[in-house]
Design a protein around this motif. Structure first.
Motif, PDB file in Angstrom:
ATOM      1  N   ALA A  29       0.834  -1.208   0.000  1.00  0.00           N
ATOM      2  CA  ALA A  29       0.000   0.000   0.000  1.00  0.00           C
ATOM      3  C   ALA A  29       0.865   1.252   0.000  1.00  0.00           C
ATOM      4  CB  ALA A  29      -0.930  -0.010   1.211  1.00  0.00           C
ATOM      5  N   ALA A  71      -4.454   7.264   3.052  1.00  0.00           N
ATOM      6  CA  ALA A  71      -5.098   8.403   2.392  1.00  0.00           C
ATOM      7  C   ALA A  71      -5.895   9.232   3.384  1.00  0.00           C
ATOM      8  CB  ALA A  71      -6.006   7.899   1.267  1.00  0.00           C
ATOM      9  N   GLN A  72      -6.596   8.565   4.293  1.00  0.00           N
ATOM     10  CA  GLN A  72      -7.415   9.288   5.264  1.00  0.00           C
ATOM     11  C   GLN A  72      -6.544  10.069   6.242  1.00  0.00           C
ATOM     12  OE1 GLN A  72     -10.496   6.924   6.958  1.00  0.00           O
ATOM     13  NE2 GLN A  72     -11.134   8.473   8.432  1.00  0.00           N
ATOM     14  N   GLN A 115      -4.066  -6.521   7.828  1.00  0.00           N
ATOM     15  CA  GLN A 115      -5.183  -6.180   6.953  1.00  0.00           C
ATOM     16  C   GLN A 115      -4.769  -6.265   5.474  1.00  0.00           C
ATOM     17  OE1 GLN A 115      -8.216  -5.609   7.965  1.00  0.00           O
ATOM     18  NE2 GLN A 115      -7.930  -5.333  10.165  1.00  0.00           N
ATOM     19  N   ALA A 136      -4.098   1.198   2.347  1.00  0.00           N
ATOM     20  CA  ALA A 136      -4.128   2.311   1.405  1.00  0.00           C
ATOM     21  C   ALA A 136      -5.178   3.337   1.820  1.00  0.00           C
ATOM     22  CB  ALA A 136      -4.415   1.799  -0.003  1.00  0.00           C
ATOM     23  N   GLN A 137      -6.350   2.865   2.231  1.00  0.00           N
ATOM     24  CA  GLN A 137      -7.405   3.760   2.678  1.00  0.00           C
ATOM     25  C   GLN A 137      -6.987   4.514   3.939  1.00  0.00           C
ATOM     26  OE1 GLN A 137     -11.063   1.742   3.513  1.00  0.00           O
ATOM     27  NE2 GLN A 137     -12.153   3.591   4.127  1.00  0.00           N
ATOM     28  N   ALA A 138      -6.345   3.818   4.874  1.00  0.00           N
ATOM     29  CA  ALA A 138      -5.907   4.458   6.114  1.00  0.00           C
ATOM     30  C   ALA A 138      -4.854   5.527   5.840  1.00  0.00           C
ATOM     31  CB  ALA A 138      -5.358   3.398   7.067  1.00  0.00           C
ATOM     32  N   TYR A 183      -4.926   7.390  13.897  1.00  0.00           N
ATOM     33  CA  TYR A 183      -5.643   6.194  13.464  1.00  0.00           C
ATOM     34  C   TYR A 183      -4.843   4.939  13.809  1.00  0.00           C
ATOM     35  CZ  TYR A 183      -8.458   9.468  10.793  1.00  0.00           C
ATOM     36  OH  TYR A 183      -9.272  10.508  10.441  1.00  0.00           O
ATOM     37  N   GLU A 233      -5.502  -2.970   0.593  1.00  0.00           N
ATOM     38  CA  GLU A 233      -6.500  -1.932   0.317  1.00  0.00           C
ATOM     39  C   GLU A 233      -6.899  -1.176   1.584  1.00  0.00           C
ATOM     40  OE1 GLU A 233      -6.365  -4.960  -2.743  1.00  0.00           O
ATOM     41  OE2 GLU A 233      -6.728  -5.109  -0.581  1.00  0.00           O
ATOM     42  N   VAL A 234      -6.938  -1.871   2.709  1.00  0.00           N
ATOM     43  CA  VAL A 234      -7.280  -1.215   3.978  1.00  0.00           C
ATOM     44  C   VAL A 234      -6.171  -0.262   4.385  1.00  0.00           C
ATOM     45  CG1 VAL A 234      -7.713  -1.593   6.438  1.00  0.00           C
ATOM     46  CG2 VAL A 234      -8.752  -3.097   4.734  1.00  0.00           C
TER      47      VAL A 234
END
Length: 238
Positions: A24, A208-209, A198, A204-206, A192, A201-202
C-alpha cells in the motif's frame, strides 16, 4: 506523516502484515513523506532466553490444538505469505524469546538501519533453515552486519543486557496504553490505528485518510517581512 508499527519477530502475521502495508505504501502518492518506525512488542515476554521449542509444539500447548490442527494453520499461513511474495517454512521452525532482537532493532534505529534489520530478522525466522534462537549471539551479529551495522557495536549491545532494554519496555507500555493487545498494530500520525495484517486496500485507505486530515500550516504574519525566495533575496531599504 509517521507510521508506527508494533510487532514481534516471532509473529507470522507481522511478517505478512509488513508486506501488505509496504504494498500500500509503495502505491501511496506521498510515500516519500512517510516515516515508518518499528516498535517493540513481545508475544512471549516471560519465556526464558534459553527456552526454545518447535513452533508446532508451542502451538499445541498454548492453544490446546492437535498437531494436525497446528500444521494446518502453518500451511494456511504459508499460503497467505506466498500470495505476498514471501517465503515461509511451514515445518521445522522454532520459537523463543525475542527480547535481544528488539534491543538490537532499537540500536539499528539509531543507525538508520532499522527497516533493513527487521526484514532480515523476519526472513531468518520464517524462511531460512538456520535458527535465530538456537545459534546465539553470533547469528544475530551476522544479521546485523547484513543490515549494514557495525559488528563490534552490535556485539556490545547484545552482551550488555541493559542496552536498549528500557526502550523496549517503553514501547511495550505504550502499546498497552494505546489499547494494543496483539500485533501487528499500526498507528498513523497518532490519529488512526489499524490492527492486524489487513489487506493492502485497507492500509491504502488508512494512509489516504490520515494524510488528508493533516492540519494545514497556519502562518502568523505581522506585516511584510524581508525574506529570500526562488528569485533572490529582498534588498534592505535605507
Amino acid at each position: 506523516m509517521r507510521v508506527e508499527i508494533w510487532s514481534d519477530i516471532a509473529c507470522p502475521w507481522c511478517y505478512v502484515g509488513k508486506a501488505r502495508f509496504e504494498k500500500a505504501l509503495g502505491a501511496f502518492p506521498h510515500r516519500d513523506e512517510v516515516e515508518v518506525v518499528h516498535r517493540s512488542f513481545e508475544l512471549d515476554p516471560h519465556r526464558a532466553k534459553g527456552d526454545v521449542q518447535p513452533v508446532l509444539a508451542m502451538l499445541t500447548k498454548k492453544y490446546g490444538m492437535s498437531q494436525a490442527q497446528a500444521q494446518a494453520g502453518e500451511d494456511s499461513l504459508g499460503a497467505q505469505a506466498g500470495v505476498e511474495g514471501l517465503e515461509y517454512r511451514t515445518t521445522g521452525r522454532d520459537h523463543g524469546n525475542t527480547f535481544d532482537m528488539h534491543r538490537l532493532l532499537h540500536f539499528a534505529k539509531e543507525r538508520g538501519r532499522q527497516d533493513e534489520l527487521i526484514q532480515l530478522l523476519y526472513r531468518a525466522n520464517f524462511a531460512e533453515e538456520r535458527s535465530v534462537f538456537t545459534e546465539g549471539e553470533e547469528r544475530l551479529v551476522e544479521l546485523a552486519a547484513a543490515a549494514g551495522l557495525d559488528t563490534d557495536e552490535a556485539r556490545r549491545v547484545l552482551r550488555d543486557p541493559a542496552a536498549y532494554a528500557d526502550a523496549v519496555r517503553a514501547d511495550e507500555r505504550e502499546a498497552a496504553e494505546l489499547g494494543a493487545n496483539g500485533v501487528p498494530f499500526f498507528v498513523l500520525d497518532r490519529k488512526y490505528g489499524v490492527s492486524g495484517a489487513q489487506p493492502a486496500e485497507v492500509f491504502a485507505q488508512a494512509l489516504a485518510q490520515a494524510w488528508g486530515e493533516r492540519p494545514a500550516l497556519k502562518l502568523i504574519e505581522d506585516g511584510a517581512a524581508d525574506a529570500c525566495g526562488p528569485d533572490g533575496c529582498a534588498v534592505p531599504q535605507p
